[in-house]
Each structure stands twice: as C-alpha cells, then as structure tokens.
Design a protein around this motif. Sequence first.
Motif, short mmCIF file in Angstrom:
data_model
loop_
_atom_site.label_atom_id
_atom_site.label_comp_id
_atom_site.label_asym_id
_atom_site.label_seq_id
_atom_site.Cartn_x
_atom_site.Cartn_y
_atom_site.Cartn_z
N THR A 10 0.86 -1.18 0.00
CA THR A 10 0.00 0.00 0.00
C THR A 10 0.89 1.23 0.00
O THR A 10 2.07 1.15 0.36
N SER A 23 -6.13 6.39 -6.38
CA SER A 23 -7.05 5.87 -5.36
C SER A 23 -8.40 5.59 -6.00
O SER A 23 -8.85 6.33 -6.87
N TYR A 38 -9.41 -1.55 -1.34
CA TYR A 38 -8.75 -1.46 -0.03
C TYR A 38 -9.68 -1.98 1.08
O TYR A 38 -9.28 -2.12 2.23
N LEU A 92 -5.75 9.37 0.42
CA LEU A 92 -5.98 7.98 0.77
C LEU A 92 -4.78 7.11 0.45
O LEU A 92 -4.12 7.29 -0.56
N SER A 93 -4.54 6.18 1.32
CA SER A 93 -3.62 5.10 1.02
C SER A 93 -4.24 4.25 -0.10
O SER A 93 -5.45 4.07 -0.14
N VAL A 94 -3.40 3.77 -0.99
CA VAL A 94 -3.90 2.92 -2.08
C VAL A 94 -3.15 1.60 -2.06
O VAL A 94 -2.03 1.51 -1.54
N ASN A 129 1.37 11.30 -4.32
CA ASN A 129 0.20 11.06 -3.48
C ASN A 129 -0.67 12.30 -3.38
O ASN A 129 -1.90 12.23 -3.39
N ASP A 183 -2.51 12.42 -6.46
CA ASP A 183 -3.23 11.15 -6.71
C ASP A 183 -2.95 10.62 -8.12
O ASP A 183 -3.82 10.05 -8.77
#
Lengths: 562, 562
Positions: free
Chosen positions: A234, A256, A261, A275-277, A486, A489
């Motif tokens: 991730t 994302s 997830y 968001l974490s992806v 990030n 995105d």
Amino acid sequence: MAADWESRAKAKRDAVLNLIPAEWRLKDIPSREEQKDVTGSYIQQFLTEPEVEITETDAVGLADKIAAGKWSAVEVTKAFCHRAALAHQLVNCLHEIFFEAAILSAQALDDYYAQHKKTIGPLHGVPVSLKDQFHVRGVETTMGYVGWIGTFEGVPNDPRRASFESEMVRELRNLGAVLYCKTSVPHTLMSGETVNNIIGYTWNPKNRYLAAGGSSGGEGALIGLKGSPGGFGTDIGGSIRIPAAFNGLYGIRPTSGRLPYEGMANSMDGQNSILSVVGPLATSARTLRLLTRSVLSQQPWLYDPLVVDMPWRDAEEQAIYEIIKSTSSKGRLSFGVLKTDGTVNPQPPVQRAIAMVAEALEKAGHKVIEWKPPSHRRIVDVVIKTWIYDGGKDVHGAFALSGEPISLQIKSSYGDKPKEEYTASQIAATNIAKRKIQKEYMDYWNSTAEETGTGRPVDGVICALAPYPAARPEKYDYYGYSLWVNGLDYTSVVVPVTTADKSLDQYAEGYVPISDLDKKTFEAYDAEIYDGAHVSLQIVGRKFTEEKMLAIAEYVGGLLGK
Amino acid sequence: MAADWESRAKAKRDAVLNLIPAEWRLKDIPSREEQKDVTGSYIQQFLTEPEVEITETDAVGLADKIAAGKWSAVEVTKAFCHRAALAHQLVNCLHEIFFEAAILSAQALDDYYAQHKKTIGPLHGVPVSLKDQFHVRGVETTMGYVGWIGTFEGVPNDPRRASFESEMVRELRNLGAVLYCKTSVPHTLMSGETVNNIIGYTWNPKNRYLAAGGSSGGEGALIGLKGSPGGFGTDIGGSIRIPAAFNGLYGIRPTSGRLPYEGMANSMDGQNSILSVVGPLATSARTLRLLTRSVLSQQPWLYDPLVVDMPWRDAEEQAIYEIIKSTSSKGRLSFGVLKTDGTVNPQPPVQRAIAMVAEALEKAGHKVIEWKPPSHRRIVDVVIKTWIYDGGKDVHGAFALSGEPISLQIKSSYGDKPKEEYTASQIAATNIAKRKIQKEYMDYWNSTAEETGTGRPVDGVICALAPYPAARPEKYDYYGYSLWVNGLDYTSVVVPVTTADKSLDQYAEGYVPISDLDKKTFEAYDAEIYDGAHVSLQIVGRKFTEEKMLAIAEYVGGLLGK
C-alpha cells in the motif's frame, strides 16, 4: 526481567520463525560485513535447481507453466515457501507464515485442474505475498504493533481475529492465487524504512547496509530475494514505490479508487484527504499488469464502495503500443524529466539514472522536455498535514496498548505523545489547498502539449522516487520525491534502472547543498556503502492511467535491458 | 431607516428586475389566491405563438431545429429570455440576468453557422440556465448572501469578480450553449426551500402555496415554467432532485466525480466526506442525457482534479435498451420498491405515485421486489454530521459579512451562532461509519440477485424523493428520502409521475404516525392545498450508473406517459 511487551514480541517473533520447517532453517546467518548481498547466487545455494528455476520465473511465466500443466501449483508453492523462509531468515521480512494452508490450497487447485482440465482463473497456482495489512483467515494482522498481537486490529476477543478476510483476499482466491505469507511493515506504516518491535529491521537483500524501504518493506525485500513473484503493498506517501525502487523491482501506485482497499487494517483510518492505495510490486512489469488486470476482472467496484467502476481498458494500453510502433512524428512518446525538485537534489547514482533514462528515450526517438511544474513543496506541505490531522492520537493509541517504545523513524513524525488535533475548518482548508494545487498541476500538464510536438501533453514524467538509491538506516530524511504523487493522486510506476557504481557516482567537488535537507542528503551519501545498490526511478502519469503507465513502464524497462 | 443589509439587498433585487426590458415587465402580478398555478396557459398569454412553440420544445428538439437551420440561436435565446423574465416576476427565480450578453453570444453562433454551415457543438444555440454557484463573466455570484454582493465569494476587490468563470461554464460555451441567467438559491444552499434576503422566496409555479424546492430552487421554478429548457444545479442532500421533483421535471444527481464542480462557489468548501455534485434538471429525460453526454465529451477529467476519467459509455445504455427489447425472462428489468424508510411515511400522493410506478413496471413485464435495505437512519445520521463539521463557522461567517438575518429554514440546522467544530478524529470516525454503511448497502444490493430472476441484482430502486409532493413553506422537516442517496453516493434520477388529487389522496382514517417526524408530516398534509401539485419519484442506481439510470428514467417516464 523483560518488559511485558518484549516477551510478547519475542514470543510472536519466535512463533513465526518456528513455522519454518527445520530443513529450511539456516544454521549460520552471515553478518553484513561477511555478506553484503544475499540475493542471486548467495540464496540460490540453499535451493535445489528446480526450486531456483521456479522461483526465478515471473508470475506471468508461472501462470503459463501451470496452465500448460508443466508445473503443479503445489511444487510452485513449495518452492516459493522455501525461498521465502530463507529470505525471512536473511533479512527479517515476514510477519505471518502459513505455508501449510498454502500447500493445501495449491493442492485444491491442482485437483481442480486435474478434474476440469483448465485453470480456475488467471492466477491459478501463482503465489502472491501480502503486506501485513491484509486480513487472511488462519493468521492475525499485527501491522508491527506488539499491542495488536492476539487481537483484531488491537481489539481483544474480536471474533474477526484470524477469520475475517479483506476483500482483495477474497478476489485473489477467486482468481486462483496461492497466499502463503504476510510481509513486514514499520509500525504505524508511516516510514520509508521497515522497523518494529516484533521482527526488528527489514534489511535490503541487495545491500544489507541499506533499508529495504517501507512501508511495504517486507514485500520489497521478499520479492527482491525472489521469495515471491509478486505481492501487494500500500502507498500513502511512497510505501509501494520506495521498497520497489530500493529492491530493483517494478511497482505501481494506482490512483485511489482503482483497486480495493476494503477490509484492510490501516493507520489513521478515516483520514480521507489523501488515501492510502493498494497496488502490486513484482520482478517484471508484465506481472504488475497481470495482477492489476486480474483484480479488476473481479469487478471490485461491486464489493468496495471506494472503488470506481472502471474495468481494465485494453484500448488505453493498445494506444501506447500503436504509438511505439508508429514512425510518424506523432508516433512517439514524450516525457517530462524532473532532475531536481529544488529542495533536495538526488544523490549521484539517482541523477545518473535520470540521465540514462532520458538518453535511452531520446535515442529511441521519443521527446524529452524539462519538467518545470508548480511548486512540489506546496504539494508536500499539504500531504504532511494530512498525516498529523489527529495529532498522532491513532498511532500513539496503538503503541499504548502494549507500552512498546516508538522507533526513531516514527518519533520524528509523531513525537512522544499526541498533539492537538486539526479542526474541521483546518481540514477543509487543507482539502481546498490540495484541490488548488492539483488544478494548477493539471493545467501545467495540459500546457506541455505546446512543447512535445506530439499534439499531446507529455505521456509521463521521469522522476526520482527518493533522493537515495536506498536509504541508510535512520537517514531517510526527505520524502518529497514520492509524496508529490500522493498529493496529486497520480498513477506512478517504479522502474529499475541500474546499480550504484562507486567509480561513477560522486558529488561534484565543492558541491554546495541547496538546503538543509539537501545537506543531510549529501552527507548521507557514501559511494563505498552504496556500491552495487539498486537504482530505480518512477514514471508518473495522470490520474487513472494504470494501463497506459504499465505499458510505458514495460517499454522503458525494455529499453534499459531490464 | 432600513438597515444597511436591507438597502443593499433591495438595490440588488431592483437591479436584477431592472435588467428586464420594459416591454417584458408585468403590470399586475396576481396573488396566489387569485392564481395558484402560473404555468401553462397562464404564462403563455404573455408570449407570442412562436415564443410558445420555441420555449415548449425541449433542448434536444431545440438543438435539432437550430442545427437544421429552422430556428436561429438568437430567436431561441430571445424567446427563453422573455419567458425567463416572466417567470422571475411570477415566482422570484433569478439572481442574475444577462440577456444582452446571451443574445450577443447567440448572434456569434448564428454567424458561425452561416459561415461554416455546421454547428459549433452539440449544444449550439441551446439556452442553459445555471444555479447561482456558477461563476460567469460579466455578472457576480451572491449565492443568496447579501454580504457577497459586489464581491467574489465574499472577498471585496477580488479581481476574479465578474471575470472568472467556472470550469463547466467554459465547457458549456465550447459546446455552443447560450448562458443567459443564474437562478436563485437559499442562502447557505442548505435547504429544500429557496429563500434569501435578496430575492425573497422562490415559489412553486404549479402551486404557489408550495415551495419550488431547493437548493436549486430557482432552476426548478424556471424550468417548471419553461423559462429554460434545462439547467444545472447541485446536490449535497437533494438539491437537484428536490426542485426537479417539486416542479414535475427530470433531474439527475450523478455520482461525485462524474461532472466538473471545479471553480464553483459553495458552502463549507473543503468538507470532503460527502461532496456536493453538479447535474442537470430539464423537462425531458433525453435533455438530461444530452447535457450530461455533452459535458463528458469535453473530457472534464483533464480540467477538474476531482473528475474521474470516465467518458460517456454508450454500451451501458445500450445494455438497457437490449433488455427492454428482449422477451426472455432475463429480458426484463427489476426494481426494488421502498414504500417507507420506517421513519416517515410518504404523504398519500407520493404513496400513490409509488404504487403507480410499481404497477406500470409489473404490467410491462418487469420484476418488482420489496426493498429491505440496511438502516437508512444510520446513513442519514452520517450525512447530517458532515454538514455541521465546522459547527456552522462557514455559513455564519457569510451572514456576518452583512449582518443580515438568517432564515428560519437555515436556523433550524445551524442555530444562531457557530458551535464547536468536529475534531479530526471525529471526522475520521464519521468517514469510517460512512464507508461501513456503504459496504453493507452494496452487499445488500448484490444479494438481491437471488430474488430478481434476472440473474442480476435490481437495476434500480423506486423511492420517494421527499415525503411531500412539494413542501409547504417552513414545513420541510424531513430529508431522509433524499439524503440516503448522498450518503451512498449513488446515481439517482427524478421522474415526474402524476399530480396530487384531493379526491384520491387522503391518509387512512385513524392514521397513527410512526414517529414525531411522521406526525409533523401527517399534519403538514392538506389535500386541498396540495391538489394539482406535481408528484415525482426517484429511481436510484449504484455508483457511476448515469448512462444506465438515464435510459431507465426515460423508459419509465414513457411508461407513465410523461
């Protein structure tokens, strides 16, 4: 007497080790002074010839061989279990081992194949490793927290412990993947190094003076040692790309909402500004493609509310293939090249890699322009704010469960105790700042259509992923090169480029650092230590360009002979 | 002496009125007692026959006629300007008038057509009205706030005032649309009625005892009077669907990220748990399709960082056409029907509409099942929390700019002064709660594949959009029927069904309300007052099903003879 957290951590650590069959245990683990690089011939000595052949085949090759009936899922699985067991002993890369369950599921796949004369799905029999955020039945998820041992995400007596499965795990099983281990992470996940009080430090197998990267560091180290043909990590600040880069692998950070997830453990869950992806790391670009395409074939948007209804788009990659084949002036790709972000200059091996890729692209007839984007610093400032919205409440709460100490790497971001939280207005202001810089950046990207000569804006941006080939322990001081992606995105694929060479890679004499952080980066460089380390770059595309960027990454890797 | 805010509001109100040419001014505006319904023949009396013909043609028809050279853009524009001017005088639906600029741009389109013998784009010459959140050059955006008069979003001396344009405005101009007015909103946008201190109250033209709806209430009233063939509103809690429903129109709330919101004014900008979305309202379903498809042809994802790279997908609507044409058992659609959400029962006309649609679908061979979803109340609780994250700081700040009083409708949500803000942890918890209920809901939706007999889960959910045909002033007490869609980020299309009929629509004798809110709803019903009011429903689809739901809405509208 050991503190309670210490004995719990040791018990867990020992329990994992004890799941390695006696015949796979190494008697002597050489020190890094004795054996800096444990990849290649070093690890091969502990394997049989067929095991080496299997484990040095990429996932696409494995799937093909199994589908053709040449290899069984069980023999493939056993070979990877063996190599993963060796890898863990050499560099501390596993949090959970479930080889027995894996062999049982491989056997079930072989039985299916014998009965139906066909595979169950595109990943039939392919071992896939998972970062220790995925919940898999039969084992727990600690995410490196001592306080999570024996619990479900820190909650004791929760019936989901060792029974609940994350959505993507369900999908991988449907596809025929064999799950066999979960890989190490830094506690909190918020570091480019992998360190925690359960398994200690995950070392870079190519160069055990260096970090394996993080937070998907166990994935990076394991796949780097070919103990897995591919796995999922991730990324909220570089956590897929950093370990991919540090270990000479391919890795993709999708936009994302592309991959599911749902049902994974996380830090600071519910922070939804950035968001974490989830995404794959692997030894080949085509494996990233296979894994991404396969997961999308499961229609994850019907099972994860955050996933966008966007199947794999063949036309998007086909368009790249056509351009590459074509000979007209529009029949070329174009790239922005970012040599420095103006805050920290990449270390010499990384600078050389950037020049190598630019040169290879130009030589192949593609257009390369200088990338002069809106301030990356402004993007990075936004991203870092999102990490401390809750003042560290979530992560300190997790540490407090056991009283374990916080690693230096995490303390630098979160301090010793929680700080004041952001208010709703402050969060809203951060979201607006993010959207504004995203808009500026996309406008800049559009504007490059004037410069490329292809009629299109650049197809990708060639950029360092970190200022280092790989960070030295406790010296990962600058994340700007991964974070901007990030913040925007964007889709980004890491491509291995070369290895550090002490005879070539030196700062110019009299080098004057451009900032305090650059000074730290300059001082952290040591040509002798870095010699032989992997050097990788990222190729960054716009949002939702996974098909396109994977096609480009495979092509660029080919140009570089990777 | 009038307070400062009052004189500023009056000056603005008068300035807008004064932009209506003298020959279009009405001498006597009848009271609602004298003339409840000002649509149809009432408003037609002030128009020429050609003006009536033009303004009662939908946008698809207008585009066709103009493209065929039968009508000029200028004559179409003038006709709609005239009818819009009448509408405003009858129900207070405009915030900005720019007829002169519109006629100039229509003339430019006619010139283009004369020269090139083709249109500039699919909306060539089609008048499009815009809610007063869109920035359009030459006019300001007040969003109903007195304190925003003469400013850019409340900021004095900002060079963007009356020059900056929202991204979608740029796209609409590219497509050939003619922009000519901006429509009224409730100050703050957070109400299903349209009221502010500048233009007062926007009345329902079909029944001037009732609200036009909100927050895109000016759009609803204007299009309801056919002063516009279609326009754009926004929806964070029903604000497109409520005015569409209350005015007997079609309206779509797309999933967030489908259409571009970039560069629009908003309340509580930066709250990103539940996003406001932009979408069209119109007199026909095919106009919604034309507007949506046209905007997507502009590739908004290259200009708005929040838009997803998803072009209009012909295959998605084609699939619905095929099903409708087919005669097999899988060749039918299936729908969930929600008669009540368990908190408030819809008033009798709305209940009758639900039964009518269910019956029409069954008669046409489609499958209808009872919708028994996870708790809507839990979804609604989440949505309402997101509105008060900042404790009302943003909206009270906007009121404080002028010292104007807050309408009762807004005071009920935001009180007299700001309250405590949510912390980052509270916001994160809300985001997690939202994701969990979204996941439960999607799992429930998937599970209906067992019941439909089509091999698929339901294709849509038939549901009230509000418990009322249209709300009575200051009696809009329950938003649960619109809010759940925002909480799930589903695509929803409003379809006009029937009109209220005092002889049919009565609560059963001895009706026992199921909650306090239901009691209020019961007491707010008056068959006499409601008689003749529009009654509409929504058909709700999953995320990113705009093509599919528009095809279904058009089909269902056809079944109902709309």
